[in-house]
Design an enzyme around this catalytic site. Sequence first.
Site, PDB file in Angstrom:
ATOM      1  N   GLN A  37      -5.785 -12.596 -12.598  1.00  0.00           N
ATOM      2  CA  GLN A  37      -5.571 -11.428 -13.459  1.00  0.00           C
ATOM      3  C   GLN A  37      -4.124 -11.323 -13.951  1.00  0.00           C
ATOM      4  O   GLN A  37      -3.780 -10.371 -14.643  1.00  0.00           O
ATOM      5  CB  GLN A  37      -6.023 -10.140 -12.774  1.00  0.00           C
ATOM      6  CG  GLN A  37      -5.163  -9.677 -11.630  1.00  0.00           C
ATOM      7  CD  GLN A  37      -5.823  -8.560 -10.849  1.00  0.00           C
ATOM      8  OE1 GLN A  37      -6.851  -8.739 -10.224  1.00  0.00           O
ATOM      9  NE2 GLN A  37      -5.236  -7.376 -10.890  1.00  0.00           N
ATOM     10  N   GLY A  44      -1.737   6.350  -2.587  1.00  0.00           N
ATOM     11  CA  GLY A  44      -2.888   6.230  -3.491  1.00  0.00           C
ATOM     12  C   GLY A  44      -3.965   5.341  -2.895  1.00  0.00           C
ATOM     13  O   GLY A  44      -5.152   5.702  -2.874  1.00  0.00           O
ATOM     14  N   HIS A  45      -3.558   4.191  -2.383  1.00  0.00           N
ATOM     15  CA  HIS A  45      -4.517   3.294  -1.731  1.00  0.00           C
ATOM     16  C   HIS A  45      -5.140   3.973  -0.509  1.00  0.00           C
ATOM     17  O   HIS A  45      -6.343   3.855  -0.270  1.00  0.00           O
ATOM     18  CB  HIS A  45      -3.813   2.024  -1.244  1.00  0.00           C
ATOM     19  CG  HIS A  45      -3.206   1.183  -2.320  1.00  0.00           C
ATOM     20  ND1 HIS A  45      -1.845   1.054  -2.474  1.00  0.00           N
ATOM     21  CD2 HIS A  45      -3.764   0.412  -3.289  1.00  0.00           C
ATOM     22  CE1 HIS A  45      -1.592   0.220  -3.473  1.00  0.00           C
ATOM     23  NE2 HIS A  45      -2.730  -0.170  -4.002  1.00  0.00           N
ATOM     24  N   LEU A  58       0.819  -1.216   0.000  1.00  0.00           N
ATOM     25  CA  LEU A  58       0.000   0.000   0.000  1.00  0.00           C
ATOM     26  C   LEU A  58       0.852   1.265   0.000  1.00  0.00           C
ATOM     27  O   LEU A  58       1.915   1.328   0.616  1.00  0.00           O
ATOM     28  CB  LEU A  58      -0.922  -0.011   1.221  1.00  0.00           C
ATOM     29  CG  LEU A  58      -1.875  -1.207   1.315  1.00  0.00           C
ATOM     30  CD1 LEU A  58      -2.793  -1.058   2.528  1.00  0.00           C
ATOM     31  CD2 LEU A  58      -2.713  -1.371   0.041  1.00  0.00           C
ATOM     32  N   LYS A 108      -6.315   5.799 -11.407  1.00  0.00           N
ATOM     33  CA  LYS A 108      -5.026   5.292 -11.899  1.00  0.00           C
ATOM     34  C   LYS A 108      -5.259   4.170 -12.907  1.00  0.00           C
ATOM     35  O   LYS A 108      -4.627   4.112 -13.947  1.00  0.00           O
ATOM     36  CB  LYS A 108      -4.204   4.815 -10.703  1.00  0.00           C
ATOM     37  CG  LYS A 108      -3.063   3.891 -11.022  1.00  0.00           C
ATOM     38  CD  LYS A 108      -1.841   4.665 -11.350  1.00  0.00           C
ATOM     39  CE  LYS A 108      -0.701   3.835 -11.883  1.00  0.00           C
ATOM     40  NZ  LYS A 108      -0.660   2.453 -11.519  1.00  0.00           N
ATOM     41  N   GLN A 139     -10.057   0.029 -15.839  1.00  0.00           N
ATOM     42  CA  GLN A 139     -10.573  -0.922 -14.844  1.00  0.00           C
ATOM     43  C   GLN A 139     -11.796  -0.347 -14.128  1.00  0.00           C
ATOM     44  O   GLN A 139     -12.778  -1.059 -13.878  1.00  0.00           O
ATOM     45  CB  GLN A 139      -9.469  -1.233 -13.834  1.00  0.00           C
ATOM     46  CG  GLN A 139      -9.920  -1.976 -12.594  1.00  0.00           C
ATOM     47  CD  GLN A 139      -8.740  -2.346 -11.714  1.00  0.00           C
ATOM     48  OE1 GLN A 139      -7.994  -3.256 -12.041  1.00  0.00           O
ATOM     49  NE2 GLN A 139      -8.544  -1.654 -10.616  1.00  0.00           N
ATOM     50  N   LEU A 155       1.541   7.124  -8.276  1.00  0.00           N
ATOM     51  CA  LEU A 155       1.997   6.109  -7.322  1.00  0.00           C
ATOM     52  C   LEU A 155       1.493   4.747  -7.767  1.00  0.00           C
ATOM     53  O   LEU A 155       0.364   4.613  -8.244  1.00  0.00           O
ATOM     54  CB  LEU A 155       1.484   6.430  -5.916  1.00  0.00           C
ATOM     55  CG  LEU A 155       1.986   7.728  -5.297  1.00  0.00           C
ATOM     56  CD1 LEU A 155       1.462   7.867  -3.866  1.00  0.00           C
ATOM     57  CD2 LEU A 155       3.508   7.779  -5.285  1.00  0.00           C
TER      58      LEU A 155
HETATM   59  P1  AMP Z   1      -3.926  -2.306  -6.731  1.00  0.00           P
HETATM   60  O1  AMP Z   1      -3.475  -2.651  -5.353  1.00  0.00           O
HETATM   61  O2  AMP Z   1      -2.849  -1.853  -7.629  1.00  0.00           O
HETATM   62  O3  AMP Z   1      -4.812  -3.379  -7.315  1.00  0.00           O
HETATM   63  O4  AMP Z   1      -4.870  -1.045  -6.566  1.00  0.00           O
HETATM   64  C1  AMP Z   1      -5.964  -1.054  -5.698  1.00  0.00           C
HETATM   65  C2  AMP Z   1      -6.783   0.182  -5.938  1.00  0.00           C
HETATM   66  O5  AMP Z   1      -5.994   1.333  -5.665  1.00  0.00           O
HETATM   67  C3  AMP Z   1      -7.266   0.304  -7.377  1.00  0.00           C
HETATM   68  O6  AMP Z   1      -8.597   0.794  -7.373  1.00  0.00           O
HETATM   69  C4  AMP Z   1      -6.301   1.304  -7.959  1.00  0.00           C
HETATM   70  O7  AMP Z   1      -6.835   2.037  -9.044  1.00  0.00           O
HETATM   71  C5  AMP Z   1      -6.063   2.209  -6.768  1.00  0.00           C
HETATM   72  N1  AMP Z   1      -4.817   2.956  -6.930  1.00  0.00           N
HETATM   73  C6  AMP Z   1      -3.581   2.445  -7.147  1.00  0.00           C
HETATM   74  N2  AMP Z   1      -2.671   3.431  -7.299  1.00  0.00           N
HETATM   75  C7  AMP Z   1      -3.348   4.596  -7.188  1.00  0.00           C
HETATM   76  C8  AMP Z   1      -2.981   5.983  -7.261  1.00  0.00           C
HETATM   77  N3  AMP Z   1      -1.739   6.361  -7.493  1.00  0.00           N
HETATM   78  N4  AMP Z   1      -3.960   6.899  -7.102  1.00  0.00           N
HETATM   79  C9  AMP Z   1      -5.233   6.527  -6.884  1.00  0.00           C
HETATM   80  N5  AMP Z   1      -5.651   5.252  -6.796  1.00  0.00           N
HETATM   81  C10 AMP Z   1      -4.719   4.287  -6.951  1.00  0.00           C
END
Ligand code: AMP
Length: 269
Positions: free
Chosen positions: A61, A36-37, A33, A149, A153, A184
């Site tokens: 995926q 962004g998360h 994390l 981001k 999706q 990020l």
């Molecule tokens: P992930 O762990 O990469 O599957 O991401 C989980 C969630 O966090 C997804 O909805 C991503 O779009 C969101 N996310 C990842 N990076 C960012 C970021 N830099 N800004 C905003 N949301 C993000």
Amino acid sequence: MKIINNINDLDFFVREAAEKYQKTAFIPTMGALHAGHLKLVEEGLRHADKAIVSIFVNPTQFAPHEDFDSYPRTVEEDIQKLEAVGAQALWLPCTEDIYPNGKEVDVRITGVSEPLEGEFRPHFFDGVATVVARLLRKVKPDIAMFGEKDFQQLQVVKKMVIQENIEIEIIGVPIVRDENGLALSSRNAYLNEAEFKTAIQLNIILKEMADGSIDEKGAHEKILEAGFDKIDYCTVRNAKNFKQENPDRVLVAAWIGKTRLIDNMPLSR
Ligand code: AMP
């Protein structure tokens, strides 16, 4: 924060929130994390009483040649970060919780999933749609937060919940960037110093494309000049269906060595 390791504890959490008429926001993630998360959690808590986060590196995926095995796993640090932003629960499903009958993929979304990411990662959105549908059916949240981001999706998930008849509001959250403008991403951890310097050029080039100073061809040239090795796509598309008609958003996916970066932004011209 409650750490949930099994379906019984999850059911208890979900039932308790329902009995108290508490609104829940769900934030599905693959962990490692970053801010962004955490922004998704904070936004969730602005809309709901409780935030429940999941960390699950979803095998369906990833294609066999992709980075499932090497994907960063940092649960202890993740727990501390989630506690700091006030999440109420973290669910850590095991593979059998999500795929009791083996790693099958049974939710397919057409149209919006087909161009761009769909072209370069053909397995990807079926895996995402399947896992998100399964997670949502177990957590039964009122709302779920997804980052812009992963812009395509977000649109695929919005279509999926309608198709699968899951009653929920899907809320998109703007991209969180570092001080250089780099979006990020958990995968930024793969970048060495030289690669990082290349990576931060992407956002600058995207901005130039968004304001019309350069066209797609110019952007391709600049991305390669900046040190990227390969471009999957760098294009202006319609933000709802990703077709070329009525373009209003720049979207890019490009490789530095073995690391694939994605980014996007609305047109500003
Ligand atoms: P992930 O762990 O990469 O599957 O991401 C989980 C969630 O966090 C997804 O909805 C991503 O779009 C969101 N996310 C990842 N990076 C960012 C970021 N830099 N800004 C905003 N949301 C993000």
